[in-house]
Design an enzyme around this catalytic site. Sequence first.
Site, short mmCIF file in Angstrom:
data_model
loop_
_atom_site.label_atom_id
_atom_site.label_comp_id
_atom_site.label_asym_id
_atom_site.label_seq_id
_atom_site.Cartn_x
_atom_site.Cartn_y
_atom_site.Cartn_z
N THR A 69 4.83 -108.54 -72.87
CA THR A 69 6.12 -109.11 -72.55
C THR A 69 6.30 -110.37 -73.37
O THR A 69 5.48 -110.66 -74.25
CB THR A 69 6.27 -109.30 -71.02
OG1 THR A 69 7.60 -109.73 -70.76
CG2 THR A 69 5.28 -110.27 -70.44
N LYS A 73 6.28 -109.00 -77.87
CA LYS A 73 6.72 -107.62 -78.08
C LYS A 73 6.80 -107.22 -79.56
O LYS A 73 6.61 -106.06 -79.89
CB LYS A 73 8.08 -107.37 -77.41
CG LYS A 73 7.99 -107.34 -75.90
CD LYS A 73 9.32 -106.98 -75.26
CE LYS A 73 9.20 -106.92 -73.74
NZ LYS A 73 10.41 -106.47 -73.08
N ASN A 94 6.56 -102.63 -75.77
CA ASN A 94 6.30 -103.24 -74.45
C ASN A 94 5.13 -102.56 -73.74
O ASN A 94 4.74 -102.98 -72.66
CB ASN A 94 7.54 -103.22 -73.55
CG ASN A 94 7.79 -101.85 -72.97
OD1 ASN A 94 7.49 -100.84 -73.59
ND2 ASN A 94 8.33 -101.80 -71.77
N GLY A 135 16.55 -108.08 -76.54
CA GLY A 135 15.49 -107.07 -76.51
C GLY A 135 15.81 -105.90 -75.59
O GLY A 135 15.62 -104.72 -75.95
N ALA A 136 16.32 -106.19 -74.39
CA ALA A 136 16.62 -105.11 -73.44
C ALA A 136 17.74 -104.22 -73.99
O ALA A 136 17.68 -102.99 -73.92
CB ALA A 136 17.03 -105.70 -72.08
N GLY A 250 18.65 -103.13 -61.46
CA GLY A 250 17.57 -103.47 -62.40
C GLY A 250 16.22 -102.91 -61.98
O GLY A 250 15.34 -102.74 -62.82
N1 LIG Z 1 14.92 -104.06 -65.41
C1 LIG Z 1 14.07 -104.01 -66.41
O1 LIG Z 1 13.16 -103.15 -66.47
C2 LIG Z 1 14.19 -104.97 -67.54
C3 LIG Z 1 13.47 -104.78 -68.72
C4 LIG Z 1 13.64 -105.72 -69.75
C5 LIG Z 1 14.48 -106.80 -69.56
N2 LIG Z 1 15.16 -106.94 -68.39
C6 LIG Z 1 16.08 -108.05 -68.16
O2 LIG Z 1 17.02 -108.03 -69.20
C7 LIG Z 1 17.55 -109.34 -69.39
C8 LIG Z 1 17.68 -109.57 -70.87
O3 LIG Z 1 16.36 -109.59 -71.43
P1 LIG Z 1 16.17 -109.63 -73.00
O4 LIG Z 1 14.71 -109.48 -73.25
O5 LIG Z 1 17.12 -108.73 -73.66
O6 LIG Z 1 16.60 -111.15 -73.31
P2 LIG Z 1 17.10 -111.74 -74.68
O7 LIG Z 1 16.49 -111.00 -75.84
O8 LIG Z 1 16.91 -113.21 -74.57
O9 LIG Z 1 18.70 -111.42 -74.71
C9 LIG Z 1 19.56 -112.03 -73.79
C10 LIG Z 1 20.97 -111.46 -73.93
O10 LIG Z 1 21.79 -112.04 -72.91
C11 LIG Z 1 22.88 -112.74 -73.54
N3 LIG Z 1 23.20 -113.93 -72.77
C12 LIG Z 1 22.33 -114.74 -72.11
N4 LIG Z 1 22.99 -115.73 -71.48
C13 LIG Z 1 24.32 -115.56 -71.77
C14 LIG Z 1 25.51 -116.24 -71.40
N5 LIG Z 1 25.48 -117.34 -70.62
N6 LIG Z 1 26.70 -115.77 -71.85
C15 LIG Z 1 26.74 -114.67 -72.63
N7 LIG Z 1 25.64 -113.97 -73.02
C16 LIG Z 1 24.45 -114.41 -72.59
C17 LIG Z 1 22.40 -113.05 -74.94
O11 LIG Z 1 23.52 -113.26 -75.77
P3 LIG Z 1 23.37 -114.04 -77.17
O12 LIG Z 1 22.84 -113.02 -78.16
O13 LIG Z 1 24.77 -114.45 -77.46
O14 LIG Z 1 22.44 -115.19 -76.94
C18 LIG Z 1 21.63 -111.76 -75.26
O15 LIG Z 1 22.52 -110.73 -75.60
C19 LIG Z 1 16.59 -110.29 -68.68
O16 LIG Z 1 17.23 -110.78 -67.53
C20 LIG Z 1 15.43 -109.41 -68.25
O17 LIG Z 1 14.93 -109.78 -66.98
C21 LIG Z 1 15.04 -106.05 -67.39
#
Ligand SMILES: NC(=O)c1ccc[n+]([C@@H]2O[C@H](COP(=O)([O-])OP(=O)(O)OC[C@H]3O[C@@H](n4cnc5c(N)ncnc54)[C@H](OP(=O)(O)O)[C@@H]3O)[C@@H](O)[C@H]2O)c1
Length: 284
Positions: A69, A73, A94, A135-136, A250
């Site tokens: 994580t 990754k 992952n 990433g997600a 989620g």
């Molecule tokens: N359920 C599951 O199995 C699972 C698995 C993996 C991840 N997740 C969840 O997925 C979420 C995203 O993870 P990630 O790894 O993709 O994170 P990440 O790579 O940091 O990407 C975050 C995304 O959210 C956007 N974002 C964050 N804050 C924002 C705001 N205030 N306004 C508009 N856009 C915003 C970012 O936009 P910008 O590009 O503009 O910054 C980006 O598109 C996390 O909450 C994580 O817990 C869940």
Amino acid sequence: MAKELNFKQELTACFGKPVAENPTQAMVEAAYRHHGLAWRYLTMEVDPSDLGDAVRGARAMGFAGFNCTIPHKVAVIQHLDGLGESAALMGAVNCVVRRGSKLIGENTDGKGFVTALRELTDPTGKRVVMFGAGGAARAIGVELALAGVTHITVVNRSAKRGEELVELLANKAKMATEFVPWRSDYRVPEGIDVFVNATSIGLYPDVDARLALDVSTLRPGMVVADVIPNPPRTRLVRDAQARGCQVIDGLGMLVNQGVIGVEYWTGVRPDANVMRRALEEVFG
Ligand SMILES: NC(=O)c1ccc[n+]([C@@H]2O[C@H](COP(=O)([O-])OP(=O)(O)OC[C@H]3O[C@@H](n4cnc5c(N)ncnc54)[C@H](OP(=O)(O)O)[C@@H]3O)[C@@H](O)[C@H]2O)c1
């Protein structure tokens, strides 16, 4: 007659930093116990500068595999012997799986999402709108393309990340796709079958955060999915249920990626309900 003794357990783990609040151990070890497997899953804080040594240690100690994580990754790939199809497309791993003497990198996040989606609808030929390009979102986008989705609209705050994801989906996954910059309340167009929030908006402690989305455009019967695992009943989940949508929370994605990982490592298809209950206990 003396019985045979065996104190040697098969080992799996999660490498991350920070990692202390990652609940995967509770979910995976519940599955191991339920299926009578003498396996362990350890939550290990690994600094980026120690990742190579950690992977060598896992090899030396015969780990069956491990999850990676944040922040490992992408960096873990240089320490592995090969990649599965979607991990290679995304450039992110992952879940590492020992196959023979080789450590192979897989990406189960998107596969877990698609498993949860298939419980509600066949992805083939569907049109999707997805918020997020991190990433997600990459994992979900690539796996939806491999599952036969026709078109994905990526809506993201940062144009650079959004355009990069659209380019990846178009060029590597051969998918029809477009990028829409996310400015004000987004209106989901007619003809969309699946709406996904793949941003981190709504994650604890920011539990009342609202997506800039016109929820009146979520139509009854549409599938609405949120990746936020904590809390599972996000504002989006509640709004979508009130609108008569079919909802994936989620935990659906988290549990299903865990199911796939446990099956890769042990060869046993674990009971998803047992794993979901373990997480529900964690999140109260
Ligand atoms: N359920 C599951 O199995 C699972 C698995 C993996 C991840 N997740 C969840 O997925 C979420 C995203 O993870 P990630 O790894 O993709 O994170 P990440 O790579 O940091 O990407 C975050 C995304 O959210 C956007 N974002 C964050 N804050 C924002 C705001 N205030 N306004 C508009 N856009 C915003 C970012 O936009 P910008 O590009 O503009 O910054 C980006 O598109 C996390 O909450 C994580 O817990 C869940």
